[in-house]
Design a protein around this motif. Structure first.
Motif, short mmCIF file in Angstrom:
data_model
loop_
_atom_site.label_atom_id
_atom_site.label_comp_id
_atom_site.label_asym_id
_atom_site.label_seq_id
_atom_site.Cartn_x
_atom_site.Cartn_y
_atom_site.Cartn_z
N LEU A 186 0.85 -1.18 0.00
CA LEU A 186 0.00 0.00 0.00
C LEU A 186 0.89 1.23 0.00
CD1 LEU A 186 -2.73 1.50 0.37
CD2 LEU A 186 -2.31 1.37 2.83
N LYS A 187 0.71 2.05 -1.01
CA LYS A 187 1.34 3.37 -0.96
C LYS A 187 0.29 4.37 -1.40
CE LYS A 187 3.55 3.01 -5.48
NZ LYS A 187 4.68 3.42 -6.27
N PHE A 188 0.49 5.64 -1.08
CA PHE A 188 -0.57 6.62 -1.28
C PHE A 188 -0.69 7.06 -2.74
CE2 PHE A 188 -0.38 8.04 3.41
CZ PHE A 188 -1.06 6.88 3.77
N TRP A 193 6.38 6.64 -0.08
CA TRP A 193 7.04 5.48 0.50
C TRP A 193 6.00 4.38 0.63
CZ3 TRP A 193 11.86 6.17 0.17
CH2 TRP A 193 12.54 7.25 0.70
N VAL A 260 5.29 10.92 9.32
CA VAL A 260 4.54 12.07 8.82
C VAL A 260 3.46 11.67 7.82
CG1 VAL A 260 6.41 12.54 7.18
CG2 VAL A 260 4.78 14.35 7.70
N LEU A 261 3.64 10.55 7.13
CA LEU A 261 2.65 10.16 6.13
C LEU A 261 1.44 9.46 6.74
CD1 LEU A 261 4.85 8.93 3.14
CD2 LEU A 261 3.86 11.18 3.53
N TYR A 266 -3.77 4.36 11.66
CA TYR A 266 -4.00 4.04 10.25
C TYR A 266 -3.26 2.77 9.85
CZ TYR A 266 -4.16 4.36 5.21
OH TYR A 266 -4.35 4.08 3.87
N GLN A 269 -4.85 -0.31 11.13
CA GLN A 269 -6.08 -0.70 10.43
C GLN A 269 -5.77 -1.35 9.08
OE1 GLN A 269 -9.08 2.36 10.35
NE2 GLN A 269 -10.51 1.12 9.15
N VAL A 270 -4.76 -0.82 8.37
CA VAL A 270 -4.51 -1.37 7.04
C VAL A 270 -3.62 -2.61 7.06
CG1 VAL A 270 -4.91 0.83 5.88
CG2 VAL A 270 -2.57 0.21 6.56
N VAL A 273 -5.51 -5.49 6.00
CA VAL A 273 -5.91 -5.41 4.60
C VAL A 273 -4.78 -5.92 3.70
CG1 VAL A 273 -6.71 -3.89 2.77
CG2 VAL A 273 -7.39 -3.44 5.15
N ARG B 621 -7.43 4.68 0.00
CA ARG B 621 -6.65 5.08 -1.18
C ARG B 621 -7.59 5.32 -2.35
NH1 ARG B 621 -3.91 4.40 -5.57
NH2 ARG B 621 -1.67 4.80 -5.62
N PRO B 742 -5.30 9.22 1.96
CA PRO B 742 -5.84 7.94 2.44
C PRO B 742 -6.14 7.94 3.94
CG PRO B 742 -4.17 7.53 0.80
CD PRO B 742 -4.16 9.02 1.05
#
Ligand SMILES: Cc1cc2nc3c(=O)[nH]c(=O)nc-3n(C[C@H](O)[C@H](O)[C@H](O)COP(=O)(O)OP(=O)(O)OC[C@H]3O[C@@H](n4cnc5c(N)ncnc54)[C@H](O)[C@@H]3O)c2cc1C
Lengths: 284, 759
Positions: A186-188, A193, A260-261, A266, A269-270, A273, B621, B742
């Motif tokens: 998962l990356k945004f 990163w 920071v990201l 979060y 939670q992911v 996933v 996302r 996200p």
């Protein structure tokens, strides 16, 4: 621009490198590709008196051995991608390397050893190495030792590497012939990163029944961790089981990483996933 | 050449007790060091690009190096000049500064509280300015409305990041004159401001802006480093260059603001009332024009929507966050995003289609020119035509059907719709934000043409556009024309680049100047061809007689004749074939009307946007799968450049709304310090952009052009936000907070689920 002076060394062998490292008495920085180190020198975050550049220390390349495949510490992502051995025996690393961002510059420059030694949660290689149950060979002036990936990573930016030690190679055990790999990251957006990664190694019999499973999650906790997949063994992978595994992955994210990201909540939670998705990816 | 490095404050708010540069002065390669106290002796305050005091706000003295107190992390406190950049940067570490750290105030609401720390010691409070725009009785209109929604929309702090960061170089000549080279947007105004801060005559300064690698507002001046390099070059006794590091570029932000609003509307979708209280967090008040975006965010309400009663007020609040500078869109995105959110909220409340509600409320084509509640006089437009084109372009009905199908599968497709208005080519009275500009066209004896303009190009292609215009007017081939921009010694006075003005003001002044030259060429050709001047046509390098193309003479021959046989041929026009003209667009009015409103924008570009996203509801996302735009900037000189500008702007807007955010820790230290922590979109993040042009010329500009280049930022932000909102509507999510990153999207989903969902 790098604002401080240092002495640059380019040792031609591991012996020479560990000797220089010992002599520097902690005031040295090893660089492989330098994709982490150089920006940090530029930003004044690191101010070592010595830079020990490993690129001439003959630590690059992939070879087969009895134990499995051996990957030199300074092997770049491009070299991993080009290696038929990796493609055949450790396709997971191929997939992982394919997803490294930063384009050809970073793939040609960044090394798998550098990613491991930096031990940042925001990196692809760590969880993949843990899932593959790789072993890392560390060398110092006095000799070498082998450390399993799972214990090598100790926390965010912390590894089992001691002062004066180098990573020389990574050994990936040869997998059984019925193995299947899964990877999820998962990356945004393109420039982000990795936020959370999951790597899965699954052994299936002819009917799709799980014989063994190993699933690791990176980026969620401060270090990569193995998810309990015992419930999968002896049954085919179903959506419900995958949800169950996701739940276990989430529960295991008990020391979530914050930067920071993305904050810890979060990432926690992911974590489930990406774990579920890597598992389903491996199962299909 | 010598190189400068700047020591920056590690604290967001602190008093400087003392600075010791002695060790730095002795460091290898160091030529000179400078502190704020020392700089104060050598240079005056930096003049404001737009001083809040001009509008009745508070002001402060801005110095190139902080004296006594720092009010943001990253504020320059000392500087070093050395033989190399490395030496200069290394020497910074040898400077000791003793700070008394003060508690910072970072949040605008908190900064407005009674007991908040004061950013500026001598101010009563932290409010720089309060600007109201009131029209009609809003309370009554809200009371009479069938429905009222009260909510908030907040936009985070973001930034603009040109590929090339800022760079300045100062060269003092022996006669005491100064040549300043800079990656800047406004050479002539900077010359004035340098003369004021350095205390030397304007005539002694030459400012040169070579090719600039992107401006985006960031390179409008007022930055400390402009005056600073000049002072350092004087001290060093040689040319000094400073080139910014990306971490320094990322200190400069913009836009952060919160809107608390009530919107009233009727059962049929007619919006009748808008009350909006806006608070902008401008960080440190600097001399660069960034803070002024607050003004625009309020002034631009209610865009092209016909809302009878509006009461909009903005308060610009200073805090210890980083300074603002202009960010492409110049605050209009601060209107577009909340306005488009409000319209969608009203549509959702009524169960009305989002295209329909816009049709219902936007100004109709026959109503232009139209005066908005804040006094803006919108020149022309066809918003309904653009909406029709958008519906067709993205096949809106089919998209809605697909969305329904995917929802059954548990997939969350969102269709965003947004209308965008972009007031362009501003002239702000009492400032050096000028709406007119100048151009000189010179034809030499060879027929070659040199064009000198007061506008500059940040890489957007306006230089090529202006050359095209001149080629058209003079009938000469493009390759016979050269253009010079960005040199105060060579070019006629102009204001450079901002506000989508380069073709409106620069292009149209080129038309006027080229027509003067064409006139003389035609007069000369008429004489040589023994025809009437009115019958002479200029095209393809030839002057020919209308209807008798065999009667022709090369334009170059005419030029040569004018220059070389001027005494021999009686009646031939006098050389030189040169003209300098200014173009002042119509439709600017600075005399306040009976309500005290002025009209600072001659022209109003607009666009309507459609975007499709799919939201991964497990991670927050989003995947952007379609971008469709109908854009109208009036007459187009070069559609390819407009398409490039629109693509850049819309992707920039989407990045602004999505993953770009300047974050700080609780002490006010910036955390977004590189492109791995300030995430800008890359090509792989966006699909191919589908763009349709609509052309509604402005009746108030010579060629009918409006501005291009800014439109797309506000639209991109709005359409992406609206698309995410639409995708998550079934979960009961209403997006009120940007960015739609996200983590924020997942948090919104979590909150909605915790509240029981229900759309
Ligand atoms: C634009 C960009 C994109 C990137 N994208 C990704 C991505 O998608 N995924 C990802 O995982 N990473 C990414 N990275 C991070 C980084 O490039 C990689 O993780 C890379 O593998 C680091 O390897 P390196 O050899 O360059 O490390 P270096 O910078 O050389 O070293 C990193 C650290 O490891 C130490 N070290 C290196 N080798 C050894 C050794 N043999 N023994 C002991 N210590 C050692 C160094 O001292 C240093 O502390 C990106 C970087 C950039 C700049």
């Amino acid at each position: 621009m790098i604002g401080q002076r240092f002495e640059y060394h380019a040792p031609a062998s591991v012996e020479e490198a560990v000797g220089l490292l010992a002599a520097a008495n902690g005031d040295a920085n090893v660089i492989a590709g330098g994709t982490w180190v150089v920006p940090e020198l530029t930003h004044g975050i690191r101010t070592p008196a010595h830079i020990i550049d490993l690129r001439h220390a003959e630590l690059s390349g992939v070879s087969a051995s009895d134990a499995g495949i051996t990957i030199g510490a300074t092997t770049t992502y491009s070299a991993l991608l080009d290696s038929p051995l990796v493609g055949e025996w450790a396709a997971l690393l191929h997939t992982m390397a394919l997803g490294v961002t930063g384009g050809a510059q970073v793939r040609n420059q960044g090394t798998i050893g550098g990613s491991a030694c930096y031990a940042t949660p925001s990196s692809d290689a760590p969880a993949a190495l843990v899932a593959l149950d790789a072993s890392l060979t560390l060398a110092e002036a006095g000799g070498t030792r082998d450390v399993r990936a799972e214990t090598f990573f100790e926390g965010a930016f912390r590894s089992a590497l001691k002062q004066g030690e180098l990573l020389t190679e990574i050994v990936v055990p040869e997998p059984p012939s019925n193995v299947q790999f899964g990877y999820d990251k998962l990356k945004f957006c393109e420039s982000s990163w990795p936020i959370a990664t999951a790597a899965c190694v699954l052994g299936l019999d002819g009917d799709g029944v799980v014989e063994f499973a190993r699933l690791a999650v990176g980026g969620a906790n401060t270090k990569p961790y193995v998810v309990d997949t015992s419930l999968l063994v002896g049954t085919p992978v179903t959506r419900d089981l995958a949800d169950e595994v996701a739940e276990r992955a989430r529960e295991a994210a008990d020391d979530p990483y914050t930067d920071v990201l993305a904050d810890g909540a979060y990432r926690q939670q992911v974590s489930g996933v990406v774990a579920k998705r890597a598992l389903l990816d491996a199962a299909t | 050449m010598a190189y400068a490095a700047v020591l920056r404050s590690p604290h967001a708010h602190a008093r400087i007790k003392w600075i010791d540069t002695e060790n730095a002065a002795k460091a290898p390669g160091v030529i000179a060091t400078l502190t704020g106290e020392e700089a104060r002796e050598l240079a005056g305050p930096i003049p404001f690009f737009i001083d809040p005091a001009v509008f009745g706000g508070k002001t402060t003295e801005v110095r190139c190096l902080a004296v006594d107190k720092v009010v943001m992390a990253g504020q320059p406190v000392a500087a070093v000049v050395a033989e190399s950049v490395n030496d200069a940067e290394a020497a910074l570490a040898a400077i000791t500064v003793d700070y008394e750290v003060l508690s910072p105030v970072l949040d605008a609401d908190q900064a407005m509280s009674e007991d908040a720390p004061r950013v500026y010691d001598d101010w009563d409070d932290n409010v720089v300015i309060t600007i109201p725009f009131v029209e009609g009785d809003v309370e009554a209109a809200l009371d009479a409305a069938d429905h009222v929604i009260e909510d908030e929309v907040s936009i985070h702090r973001l930034s603009t990041q040109p590929i090339e960061p800022r760079g300045n170089m100062a060269v003092w000549e022996q006669d005491g004159s100064l040549t300043f080279y800079g990656s800047i947007q406004n050479p002539h105004p900077l010359r004035l401001h340098l003369s004021q801060s350095l205390g030397i005559p304007e005539r002694s300064i030459r400012v040169i802006a070579p090719n600039v690698g992107g401006g985006l507002g960031l390179k409008m001046h007022g930055h400390p480093e402009e005056t600073l390099v000049c002072v350092l070059a004087k001290l060093a006794g040689r040319p000094v260059k400073w080139h910014e590091d990306r971490r320094e570029t990322l200190l400069i932000g913009g836009i952060e603001q919160r809107h608390r609003f009530k919107i009233g509307f009727m059962n049929d979708g007619t919006i009748v009332a808008l009350q909006n209280r806006i608070i902008t967090n401008i960080g440190m008040l600097g001399a660069s024009p960034g803070w002024g975006m607050s003004f625009l965010s309020a002034l631009s309400f209610p865009l092209g929507y016909k809302i009878a009663a509006t009461d909009v007020q903005v308060q610009a609040v200073t805090t210890n966050k980083g300074i603002w500078n202009a960010t492409r869109g110049y605050g209009k995105q601060g209107t577009n995003v909340p306005m488009e959110r409000m319209v969608d909220m009203a549509a959702r409340h009524l169960g009305m289609d989002r295209i329909e509600i816009r049709r219902q409320n936007l100004i109709e084509a026959h109503e232009f020119p139209f005066t908005t509640n804040s006094g803006l006089h919108i020149d022309s437009g066809d918003y309904h035509g653009a909406l029709d084109k958008l519906v067709e372009l993205i096949d809106y009905e089919e998209l809605k059907a697909e969305q329904e199908r995917l929802r059954q599968e548990g997939r969350y497709l969102g269709i965003g719709i947004a209308y965008e208005l972009t007031p362009e080519a501003a002239d702000i009275p009492g400032t050096i934000v000028g709406g007119f500009d100048s151009c000189q066209v010179k034809m030499g004896p060879s027929g070659n043409v040199t064009v000198l303009t007061g506008v500059t190009s940040p890489g957007s292609g306006n230089d090529t556009g202006i050359v095209q215009i001149v080629a058209d007017e003079l009938g000469v081939p493009i390759d016979s024309i050269g253009i010079v921009q960005g040199d105060t010694e060579a070019c006629p006075y102009g204001f450079g680049n901002y506000s989508g003005r380069s073709i409106v003001s620069g292009g149209n002044s080129a038309v006027l100047a080229a027509r003067d030259v064409a006139d003389k060429v035609q007069a000369g050709a008429a004489l040589l061809l023994e025809a009437a001047q009115d019958d002479i046509e200029l095209a393809n390098g030839l002057a020919s007689v209308k209807g008798a193309p065999e009667q022709a003479i090369p334009i170059a021959k005419v030029a040569e004749t004018i220059y070389t046989l001027n005494f021999a041929i009686p009646g031939i026009p006098e050389p030189p074939l040169e003209s300098t003209r200014v173009y002042k667009p119509d439709n600017i009015r600075h005399t306040p009307d009976e309500k005290g409103r002025i009209q600072p924008y001659p022209t109003y570009s607009f666009a309507v946007h459609g975007a499709v996203v799919e939201v991964d509801v497990e991670t927050g996302r989003i995947e952007i799968t379609r971008i469709g735009i109908v854009h109208d900037c009036g007459t187009m000189i070069n559609p390819a450049f407009i398409e490039g500008q629109m693509a850049g702007a819309v992707v920039m807007g989407m990045g602004n709304a999505w993953t770009e955010e300047l974050k700080y820790d609780e002490d006010g230290i910036p955390l977004s310090t590189r492109f791995k922590t300030y995430l800008m979109p890359r090509a792989g993040d966006v699909p191919e952009i589908e763009l349709v042009h609509q052309v509604t010329p402005s009746p108030f500009t010579l060629l009918g052009t409006k501005g291009a280049g800014e439109a797309g930022v506000g639209g991109g932000m709005s359409v992406l936000t609206n698309a995410v909102d639409d995708a998550l509507a079934p979960l009961g999510v209403t997006v009120t907070e940007l960015p739609v990153s996200p983590p924020n999207v997942l948090a919104a989903i979590n909150r909605a689920r915790a509240n029981g969902g229900a759309a």
